[in-house]
Design a protein around this motif. Sequence first.
Motif, PDB file in Angstrom:
ATOM      1  N   THR A   7       0.810  -1.210   0.000  1.00  0.00           N
ATOM      2  CA  THR A   7       0.000   0.000   0.000  1.00  0.00           C
ATOM      3  C   THR A   7       0.851   1.272   0.000  1.00  0.00           C
ATOM      4  OG1 THR A   7      -0.115   0.027   2.423  1.00  0.00           O
ATOM      5  CG2 THR A   7      -1.818  -1.215   1.254  1.00  0.00           C
ATOM      6  N   ASP A   9       2.513   4.499  -0.985  1.00  0.00           N
ATOM      7  CA  ASP A   9       2.184   5.441  -2.052  1.00  0.00           C
ATOM      8  C   ASP A   9       3.420   6.295  -2.339  1.00  0.00           C
ATOM      9  OD1 ASP A   9       0.833   6.857  -3.947  1.00  0.00           O
ATOM     10  OD2 ASP A   9      -0.187   8.167  -2.532  1.00  0.00           O
ATOM     11  N   GLY A  10       4.257   5.838  -3.267  1.00  0.00           N
ATOM     12  CA  GLY A  10       5.458   6.572  -3.608  1.00  0.00           C
ATOM     13  C   GLY A  10       6.497   5.665  -4.230  1.00  0.00           C
ATOM     14  N   ASP A  11       7.539   6.281  -4.781  1.00  0.00           N
ATOM     15  CA  ASP A  11       8.614   5.485  -5.368  1.00  0.00           C
ATOM     16  C   ASP A  11       9.959   5.745  -4.706  1.00  0.00           C
ATOM     17  OD1 ASP A  11       9.090   8.013  -6.308  1.00  0.00           O
ATOM     18  OD2 ASP A  11       8.924   7.518  -8.429  1.00  0.00           O
ATOM     19  N   THR A  23       1.344  15.237   1.167  1.00  0.00           N
ATOM     20  CA  THR A  23       0.830  14.290   0.188  1.00  0.00           C
ATOM     21  C   THR A  23      -0.281  14.952  -0.620  1.00  0.00           C
ATOM     22  OG1 THR A  23      -0.744  13.402   1.805  1.00  0.00           O
ATOM     23  CG2 THR A  23       1.399  12.301   1.627  1.00  0.00           C
ATOM     24  N   ARG A 223       7.367   8.985  -0.757  1.00  0.00           N
ATOM     25  CA  ARG A 223       6.880  10.057  -1.615  1.00  0.00           C
ATOM     26  C   ARG A 223       7.171   9.695  -3.074  1.00  0.00           C
ATOM     27  NH1 ARG A 223       4.777  11.266   2.421  1.00  0.00           N
ATOM     28  NH2 ARG A 223       4.637  13.302   3.448  1.00  0.00           N
ATOM     29  N   TRP A 224       6.500  10.392  -3.993  1.00  0.00           N
ATOM     30  CA  TRP A 224       6.820  10.290  -5.418  1.00  0.00           C
ATOM     31  C   TRP A 224       7.932  11.273  -5.727  1.00  0.00           C
ATOM     32  CZ3 TRP A 224       5.023   6.178  -7.654  1.00  0.00           C
ATOM     33  CH2 TRP A 224       3.839   5.604  -7.189  1.00  0.00           C
TER      34      TRP A 224
END
Length: 286
Positions: A7, A9-11, A23, A223-224
């Motif tokens: 789950t 959310d980010g790379d 976010t 984070r992205w």
Amino acid sequence: MPANDNTIDGDVYVSPRHLARATAIGDPGLDPLRDLGWELHHDDLGNAYLNAPDRKVRLGYLPEGDDDGLWRINAYKDPFGPPVWGACFNDSCPTEFVTAFTTALADVYEQGPDSYLATPVSGSKDRDPFLAVAPLINRGWLIDRPRWGVFAIQSPDGLAGLEYTTGDLDPERELTTRDARWQLWAGTSISRPLWYATASTDTPVALLKAVTESVSDPAPLPRWRDDTYSYAEGMAQLTPIVPPRPPAPTPLDVQRAAARRPAALTTSSVPRWSTTSRPALPGPRR
């Protein structure tokens, strides 16, 4: 480094976490209070408002507000009177820090007005303002250069700080400007911070402590990469998030897989031919 999770959310992971930014969605900050059944409203611009059942605590999530104060939380003794305390998180403040505040707010609200309206008291066992600073000191933050009327403490990398202003302050300005009793920020300059958060004089210590514990947590934040600030990317450590490996099959998984195979495939057989087979023996001469 936290464990991989499907789950996430980010790379990339951003470390230290105070160099992350907000976010894209605010739901995590709203959820602790919505879970208590607080009433949610939206205006025509897309701003969201949460009201406690007794109307004595209100939260505004204001992406279309008049300034950069994205989150504003106020508490009241009288629903129609002025706020007793107020906190603000700007539009770049990591959402996890807001969530830490609203999670603690949900806890003290359940305990009643004596908790969510608990005024800080110096020397008190559980309401001394120093309790909000202790998590930072315990994790290596250093007292900054002393200034008249201001107690300041900085993160080890010098890119985040907390300021506590002493003396009398204007209650209205505390609620509407950055001239508040407490100010937490990150970046290279307090005048132009990466993000900031403020809290007025009578904000309960339990809420402030929840934020300082979250800010100083050594765990990085996902984070992205494309959403990170360019200058923060040069100062923060960005570690790629490796996709999680599939879990190793358990003995029960192997047993179930074997039971699903066709019977013909589960019997042993000898290959008719292979590249490693011996050459055929010559037949009888005629």
